[in-house]
Design a protein around this motif. Structure first.
Motif, PDB file in Angstrom:
ATOM      1  N   HIS A   1       2.408  37.741  22.784  1.00  0.00           N
ATOM      2  CA  HIS A   1       3.721  38.245  22.396  1.00  0.00           C
ATOM      3  C   HIS A   1       4.006  39.572  23.071  1.00  0.00           C
ATOM      4  CE1 HIS A   1       6.028  36.457  18.923  1.00  0.00           C
ATOM      5  NE2 HIS A   1       5.184  35.511  19.264  1.00  0.00           N
TER       6      HIS A   1
ATOM      7  N   THR B   1       4.492  39.199  26.834  1.00  0.00           N
ATOM      8  CA  THR B   1       5.784  38.586  27.144  1.00  0.00           C
ATOM      9  C   THR B   1       6.896  39.616  27.013  1.00  0.00           C
ATOM     10  OG1 THR B   1       4.997  36.465  26.322  1.00  0.00           O
ATOM     11  CG2 THR B   1       7.373  36.739  26.494  1.00  0.00           C
ATOM     12  N   ARG B   2       6.821  40.403  25.934  1.00  0.00           N
ATOM     13  CA  ARG B   2       7.841  41.427  25.664  1.00  0.00           C
ATOM     14  C   ARG B   2       7.838  42.495  26.757  1.00  0.00           C
ATOM     15  NH1 ARG B   2       6.632  42.097  20.873  1.00  0.00           N
ATOM     16  NH2 ARG B   2       8.228  40.583  20.420  1.00  0.00           N
TER      17      ARG B   2
ATOM     18  N   ALA C   1       9.225  41.256  29.994  1.00  0.00           N
ATOM     19  CA  ALA C   1      10.684  41.130  29.946  1.00  0.00           C
ATOM     20  C   ALA C   1      11.339  42.505  30.126  1.00  0.00           C
ATOM     21  CB  ALA C   1      11.110  40.496  28.630  1.00  0.00           C
ATOM     22  N   LEU C   2      10.770  43.517  29.449  1.00  0.00           N
ATOM     23  CA  LEU C   2      11.359  44.858  29.524  1.00  0.00           C
ATOM     24  C   LEU C   2      11.183  45.458  30.914  1.00  0.00           C
ATOM     25  CD1 LEU C   2      10.202  46.133  26.020  1.00  0.00           C
ATOM     26  CD2 LEU C   2      12.555  45.652  26.704  1.00  0.00           C
TER      27      LEU C   2
ATOM     28  N   ARG D   1      10.826  43.780  33.694  1.00  0.00           N
ATOM     29  CA  ARG D   1      11.697  43.053  34.610  1.00  0.00           C
ATOM     30  C   ARG D   1      13.137  43.563  34.510  1.00  0.00           C
ATOM     31  NH1 ARG D   1      11.114  36.695  34.334  1.00  0.00           N
ATOM     32  NH2 ARG D   1      12.294  37.042  32.437  1.00  0.00           N
ATOM     33  N   PHE D   2      13.549  43.850  33.269  1.00  0.00           N
ATOM     34  CA  PHE D   2      14.901  44.394  33.082  1.00  0.00           C
ATOM     35  C   PHE D   2      15.055  45.706  33.837  1.00  0.00           C
ATOM     36  CE2 PHE D   2      17.992  47.105  31.071  1.00  0.00           C
ATOM     37  CZ  PHE D   2      19.075  46.265  30.901  1.00  0.00           C
TER      38      PHE D   2
ATOM     39  N   ARG E   1      22.276  44.615  37.896  1.00  0.00           N
ATOM     40  CA  ARG E   1      23.022  44.393  36.646  1.00  0.00           C
ATOM     41  C   ARG E   1      23.560  45.706  36.101  1.00  0.00           C
ATOM     42  NH1 ARG E   1      18.035  42.821  32.861  1.00  0.00           N
ATOM     43  NH2 ARG E   1      18.579  40.856  33.783  1.00  0.00           N
TER      44      ARG E   1
ATOM     45  N   VAL F   1      17.737  40.869  28.354  1.00  0.00           N
ATOM     46  CA  VAL F   1      16.293  40.929  28.547  1.00  0.00           C
ATOM     47  C   VAL F   1      15.765  39.527  28.312  1.00  0.00           C
ATOM     48  CG1 VAL F   1      14.124  41.880  27.673  1.00  0.00           C
ATOM     49  CG2 VAL F   1      16.154  43.332  27.777  1.00  0.00           C
ATOM     50  N   SER F   2      15.039  38.983  29.300  1.00  0.00           N
ATOM     51  CA  SER F   2      14.615  37.584  29.206  1.00  0.00           C
ATOM     52  C   SER F   2      13.123  37.449  28.959  1.00  0.00           C
ATOM     53  CB  SER F   2      14.963  36.850  30.505  1.00  0.00           C
ATOM     54  OG  SER F   2      16.347  36.664  30.596  1.00  0.00           O
ATOM     55  N   HIS F   3      12.770  36.761  27.878  1.00  0.00           N
ATOM     56  CA  HIS F   3      11.367  36.407  27.641  1.00  0.00           C
ATOM     57  C   HIS F   3      10.997  35.230  28.535  1.00  0.00           C
ATOM     58  CE1 HIS F   3      11.431  38.030  23.228  1.00  0.00           C
ATOM     59  NE2 HIS F   3      11.365  39.005  24.126  1.00  0.00           N
ATOM     60  N   ALA F   4       9.798  35.277  29.098  1.00  0.00           N
ATOM     61  CA  ALA F   4       9.340  34.175  29.937  1.00  0.00           C
ATOM     62  C   ALA F   4       9.057  32.935  29.088  1.00  0.00           C
ATOM     63  CB  ALA F   4       8.088  34.586  30.707  1.00  0.00           C
ATOM     64  N   VAL F   5       8.646  33.143  27.856  1.00  0.00           N
ATOM     65  CA  VAL F   5       8.397  32.025  26.933  1.00  0.00           C
ATOM     66  C   VAL F   5       9.084  32.330  25.609  1.00  0.00           C
ATOM     67  CG1 VAL F   5       6.188  31.351  27.952  1.00  0.00           C
ATOM     68  CG2 VAL F   5       6.222  33.047  26.137  1.00  0.00           C
TER      69      VAL F   5
ATOM     70  N   LEU G   1       9.531  33.263  21.917  1.00  0.00           N
ATOM     71  CA  LEU G   1       8.739  33.986  20.922  1.00  0.00           C
ATOM     72  C   LEU G   1       9.290  33.825  19.504  1.00  0.00           C
ATOM     73  CD1 LEU G   1       7.951  37.429  22.642  1.00  0.00           C
ATOM     74  CD2 LEU G   1       6.661  35.315  22.726  1.00  0.00           C
TER      75      LEU G   1
ATOM     76  N   GLY H   1      12.100  36.544  15.422  1.00  0.00           N
ATOM     77  CA  GLY H   1      11.443  37.820  15.133  1.00  0.00           C
ATOM     78  C   GLY H   1      10.981  38.503  16.405  1.00  0.00           C
ATOM     79  N   GLY H   2      10.402  37.716  17.320  1.00  0.00           N
ATOM     80  CA  GLY H   2       9.920  38.261  18.581  1.00  0.00           C
ATOM     81  C   GLY H   2      11.063  38.820  19.409  1.00  0.00           C
ATOM     82  N   ALA H   3      12.194  38.097  19.396  1.00  0.00           N
ATOM     83  CA  ALA H   3      13.362  38.541  20.156  1.00  0.00           C
ATOM     84  C   ALA H   3      13.909  39.842  19.570  1.00  0.00           C
ATOM     85  CB  ALA H   3      14.433  37.453  20.139  1.00  0.00           C
TER      86      ALA H   3
ATOM     87  N   GLN I   1      12.264  42.069  17.906  1.00  0.00           N
ATOM     88  CA  GLN I   1      11.316  43.143  18.200  1.00  0.00           C
ATOM     89  C   GLN I   1      11.537  43.686  19.609  1.00  0.00           C
ATOM     90  OE1 GLN I   1       7.294  41.918  17.437  1.00  0.00           O
ATOM     91  NE2 GLN I   1       6.473  43.946  17.880  1.00  0.00           N
ATOM     92  N   THR I   2      11.793  42.786  20.555  1.00  0.00           N
ATOM     93  CA  THR I   2      12.104  43.220  21.922  1.00  0.00           C
ATOM     94  C   THR I   2      13.379  44.068  21.929  1.00  0.00           C
ATOM     95  OG1 THR I   2      11.054  41.262  22.851  1.00  0.00           O
ATOM     96  CG2 THR I   2      12.640  42.411  24.254  1.00  0.00           C
TER      97      THR I   2
ATOM     98  N   ARG J   1      12.549  47.523  20.751  1.00  0.00           N
ATOM     99  CA  ARG J   1      11.860  48.308  21.792  1.00  0.00           C
ATOM    100  C   ARG J   1      12.879  48.857  22.793  1.00  0.00           C
ATOM    101  NH1 ARG J   1       8.226  49.996  23.901  1.00  0.00           N
ATOM    102  NH2 ARG J   1       6.985  48.605  25.189  1.00  0.00           N
ATOM    103  N   TRP J   2      13.792  47.980  23.181  1.00  0.00           N
ATOM    104  CA  TRP J   2      14.824  48.354  24.161  1.00  0.00           C
ATOM    105  C   TRP J   2      15.714  49.443  23.585  1.00  0.00           C
ATOM    106  CZ3 TRP J   2      20.073  48.327  25.381  1.00  0.00           C
ATOM    107  CH2 TRP J   2      20.411  48.200  26.738  1.00  0.00           C
TER     108      TRP J   2
ATOM    109  N   LYS K   1       6.599  38.693  12.946  1.00  0.00           N
ATOM    110  CA  LYS K   1       7.465  38.005  13.897  1.00  0.00           C
ATOM    111  C   LYS K   1       7.725  36.538  13.577  1.00  0.00           C
ATOM    112  CE  LYS K   1       3.359  37.509  16.771  1.00  0.00           C
ATOM    113  NZ  LYS K   1       2.685  36.967  15.618  1.00  0.00           N
ATOM    114  N   ASP K   2       6.735  35.878  12.972  1.00  0.00           N
ATOM    115  CA  ASP K   2       6.916  34.462  12.688  1.00  0.00           C
ATOM    116  C   ASP K   2       7.837  34.225  11.500  1.00  0.00           C
ATOM    117  OD1 ASP K   2       5.149  33.977  14.705  1.00  0.00           O
ATOM    118  OD2 ASP K   2       3.420  33.940  13.395  1.00  0.00           O
TER     119      ASP K   2
END
Lengths: 132, 234
Positions: free
Chosen positions: A99, A102-103, A106-107, A109-110, A119, B58-62, B64, B67-69, B71-72, B75-76, B174-175
């Motif tokens: 997790h 992945t996060r 993503a950050l 890459r942004f 962008r 912001v793109s997750h590769a897989v 999540l 909740g995971g989204a 959380q991202t 962070r952002w 997250k789950d």
């Protein structure tokens, strides 16, 4: 050496085979040492129990089990349960790490695309009809 | 201190169908808000749609999960100095017209998490019976656990202040972003409040809670709620 049954001999030999296979997996670096320890210990224990009938009998009596075969099953099941729990803990941690990675990916890459100017830098929505 | 900066986080997993309308509506009804789409491992071009709307994504590769989204998104938002984040679903259920009402108690400092609730007031939304039973059950569990009445524990329309984001960007159940999350937040000492909102039915795409999960969900959620109570407060 006294054996209770042919089954016991087969089980003991299988345990030795398993132990050797585990060592071979470690040698080929397909199994990490961390996991191999549990497997080697358990297969050696199974082999000892298989070859030493007096020991198997003593343990069976000490635990109040009526039949030697049940002792073997008991230890087998106990090991399998412990291993599954251990793996669940490991999986939880791996999932957590996955997790996070992945996060972070993503950050990062942004930010990379932002630096390249691919962008909009900020989250301000453009007015309708405004060019990109 | 200047005006508080608010970010609208839109978690989106394969929402190419609904996302354009959601982003258009956001721009129309809430033009002053910054928006971030968190593309949660979509395979249908969700990210491209966000870009076409000039919204950062912001793109997750897989995948999540919600909740995971979220959380991202936290962070952002934290990295970019936002004070408050609002979670708004990509599927068009959440009307941006309620953004100001949802934000008000957080901005006034009355609570740390504001939950947009379908049931806090008579809003015209009427769920099917099975769902109403589930809703009552989870409301009871949350009430028992935190001693506060939360009527809409599954609402995904929420506002979080910076204190919550600071913690949740690293540590988040997250789950289980529903009642277990609310219990978790309450136990960490965050103040929850409900704001009555209206919600619409989904316009397109699939819900995160599909039919197959509708049986598993109550079981999982209930157990997770109890597990949260066992966790060492961290």
């Amino acid at each position: 050496m006294e054996f209770l049954s042919r089954t016991q001999v087969i089980a003991a030999l299988a345990a030795v085979g398993l132990a050797l296979y585990v060592l071979e997996l470690v040698r080929r670096r397909r199994l990490s040492e961390e996991y191999s320890l549990l497997w080697v210990v358990s297969s050696v224990a199974a082999a000892v129990l298989g070859f030493s009938t007096p020991l198997l009998r003593a343990i069976t009596r000490a635990l109040g089990i009526l039949y030697e075969g049940s002792t073997v099953f008991f230890f087998g099941l106990a090991f399998a349960t412990a291993m599954l729990l251990y793996l669940s803990v490991k999986l939880s941690r791996l999932g957590q790490e996955n997790h996070t990675l992945t996060r972070e990916l993503a950050l990062v890459r942004f930010e990379l695309e932002e630096l390249r100017g691919d962008r909009p830098a900020m989250a301000l929505p453009a007015a309708p009809g405004e060019p990109a | 201190m200047g005006a508080p900066r608010v970010l609208v986080i839109v978690p989106a997993h394969d929402e190419a169908e609904s996302l354009p309308a959601t982003l258009d509506e956001l721009r129309r009804k809430a033009p002053g808000f910054d928006v971030l789409v968190v593309d949660d491992g979509s395979r249908d071009g969700t990210a491209a749609i966000a870009r076409a709307h000039h919204v950062p994504v912001v793109s997750h590769a897989v995948n999540l999960g919600v909740g995971g989204a979220l959380q991202t998104g936290f962070r952002w938002a934290m990295a970019r100095g936002y004070d408050v984040a609002v979670q708004l679903d990509a599927d068009g259920q959440h009307d941006p017209a309620h953004l100001d009402a949802l934000l008000a108690p957080v901005l006034r400092g009355e609570c740390d998490v504001a939950i947009g609730s379908r049931y806090a007031a008579h809003t015209g939304y009427r769920a099917p019976l099975a769902r109403r039973i589930g809703i009552a059950l989870f409301a009871a569990v949350v009430r028992l656990a935190v001693g506060q009445r939360i009527t809409d524990t599954t609402s995904g329309y929420r506002a979080y202040d910076r204190k919550v984001m600071a913690i949740c960007q690293y540590d988040f159940p997250k789950d289980f972003p529903d009642s277990p999350l609310l219990i978790d937040l309450a136990r960490r000492g965050f103040r929850l409040a409900e704001v009555p909102v209206e919600m619409r039915r989904r316009e397109a795409g699939r819900s995160f809670y599909t039919l197959g999960r509708s049986l598993y969900y109550p079981y999982k959620n209930l157990l997770a709620s109890l597990m949260v109570l066992l966790k060492r407060p961290g």
